[in-house]
Design a protein around this motif. Sequence first.
Motif, PDB file in Angstrom:
ATOM      1  N   ILE A 218       0.848  -1.022  -0.193  1.00  0.00           N
ATOM      2  CA  ILE A 218      -0.168  -0.059   0.081  1.00  0.00           C
ATOM      3  C   ILE A 218       0.881   1.330   0.192  1.00  0.00           C
ATOM      4  CG2 ILE A 218      -1.567   1.353   1.520  1.00  0.00           C
ATOM      5  CD1 ILE A 218      -3.100  -1.070   1.891  1.00  0.00           C
ATOM      6  N   PRO A 219       1.819   1.478   0.898  1.00  0.00           N
ATOM      7  CA  PRO A 219       2.465   2.710   0.759  1.00  0.00           C
ATOM      8  C   PRO A 219       3.145   3.017  -0.688  1.00  0.00           C
ATOM      9  CG  PRO A 219       3.404   1.344   2.752  1.00  0.00           C
ATOM     10  CD  PRO A 219       2.492   0.427   1.690  1.00  0.00           C
TER      11      PRO A 219
ATOM     12  N   ALA B 265      -3.586   6.644  -7.813  1.00  0.00           N
ATOM     13  CA  ALA B 265      -1.793   6.339  -7.876  1.00  0.00           C
ATOM     14  C   ALA B 265      -1.681   4.959  -8.115  1.00  0.00           C
ATOM     15  CB  ALA B 265      -1.447   6.939  -6.549  1.00  0.00           C
ATOM     16  N   GLY B 266      -2.748   4.034  -7.476  1.00  0.00           N
ATOM     17  CA  GLY B 266      -2.430   2.697  -7.661  1.00  0.00           C
ATOM     18  C   GLY B 266      -3.955   2.104  -7.823  1.00  0.00           C
TER      19      GLY B 266
ATOM     20  N   GLU C  42     -10.939   3.237   2.733  1.00  0.00           N
ATOM     21  CA  GLU C  42      -9.562   3.583   3.551  1.00  0.00           C
ATOM     22  C   GLU C  42      -8.725   4.431   2.584  1.00  0.00           C
ATOM     23  OE1 GLU C  42      -9.393   0.414   7.185  1.00  0.00           O
ATOM     24  OE2 GLU C  42      -7.928   0.125   5.624  1.00  0.00           O
ATOM     25  N   GLU C  43      -8.344   3.911   1.399  1.00  0.00           N
ATOM     26  CA  GLU C  43      -7.294   4.335   0.454  1.00  0.00           C
ATOM     27  C   GLU C  43      -7.992   5.056  -0.579  1.00  0.00           C
ATOM     28  OE1 GLU C  43      -4.143   4.194   1.285  1.00  0.00           O
ATOM     29  OE2 GLU C  43      -4.196   2.944   3.147  1.00  0.00           O
ATOM     30  N   LYS C  44      -8.099   6.314  -0.502  1.00  0.00           N
ATOM     31  CA  LYS C  44      -8.690   7.050  -1.709  1.00  0.00           C
ATOM     32  C   LYS C  44      -7.668   7.302  -2.894  1.00  0.00           C
ATOM     33  CE  LYS C  44     -12.619   7.512   0.786  1.00  0.00           C
ATOM     34  NZ  LYS C  44     -13.694   6.422   0.439  1.00  0.00           N
TER      35      LYS C  44
ATOM     36  N   GLU D 118     -14.570   5.570  -9.390  1.00  0.00           N
ATOM     37  CA  GLU D 118     -16.092   4.888  -8.956  1.00  0.00           C
ATOM     38  C   GLU D 118     -16.180   3.385  -8.840  1.00  0.00           C
ATOM     39  OE1 GLU D 118     -16.091   6.085 -13.496  1.00  0.00           O
ATOM     40  OE2 GLU D 118     -15.366   6.989 -11.518  1.00  0.00           O
ATOM     41  N   LEU D 119     -15.255   2.688  -9.237  1.00  0.00           N
ATOM     42  CA  LEU D 119     -15.655   1.281  -8.863  1.00  0.00           C
ATOM     43  C   LEU D 119     -15.008   0.874  -7.795  1.00  0.00           C
ATOM     44  CD1 LEU D 119     -14.443  -0.628 -12.457  1.00  0.00           C
ATOM     45  CD2 LEU D 119     -17.029  -0.102 -11.432  1.00  0.00           C
TER      46      LEU D 119
END
Length: 272
Positions: A129-130, A147-148, A185-187, A252-253
């Motif tokens: 994740i980082p 970003a990912g 959690e990870e936008k 959006e997915l």
Amino acid sequence: MTTMQSAKTVLLTGGSAGLGLATLEILLQQGCNVVSMQRTETPELTALAAKYPGVLLISKGDVAVEEDNKAAVDVAMQSFGRLDALILNAGTLHPLGAVSSLSGPRLAELKSLFDVNFFALVAILAHAIPYLRTREGKDGLQEGEPAGRVVLVSSGAATGGTTGWAAYNASKAAMNSLGRTLGNEEKDIVTVSVRPGTPDTVMQQKIRELGAEHMSAADHARFTGLHERGELLPPHEPGGVLAGLALEAPAELSGQFVNWNDEKVLTMQRRA
């Protein structure tokens, strides 16, 4: 000409055969760097590595071992300097059996399934994740683009109740729940769980060979019938969707569970 450092880098688990191998080959054809993590190296995977030297890197390891997951992430970063997507495809169907049968030694087998189908996801995500969420060093990333991306290879079992699949059904439901949470959690990371249909893979072969002992006659016949009628999918069909989602799944997915042939995702399919 795209250099290895400017190309998107995808880490894929379970790339030695079937759906994973088909997806991996499509990613390579799309100009991606790929790190493939799996326990065994098949002749087909070896041949691809020879065809794409320095672009396809093989990281041997067991997804159930946290250190092996970290090592695969490290290979991607040390070799290519970026990590753009994960395709988490490795999984196991064993043990088959009704809930009432999963006691004693069989309970330990169920826990081993969860090590592969669920806890391995958490382990590799925690390390990746980082690097997925950062935009630094990702040449060619468009403004507003995530970003990912994380593509979780799920199953209709996540919402179904196929007899004899108690362990597998539960693990795929847990996978989808993890994907929903990660999406919240990870936008800067798009996370999508995908039902890949019924591709013609070793797993389907095992269902036909071993399922009759554990599944209801109707459930087993449903799978054997797909094979007999020639209705199993060529792996590159859903594989092309997995590849496309890893490269361009929109925000959006994120957090959603989608079918591989849903209209909203089929437009992203990459062709072999």
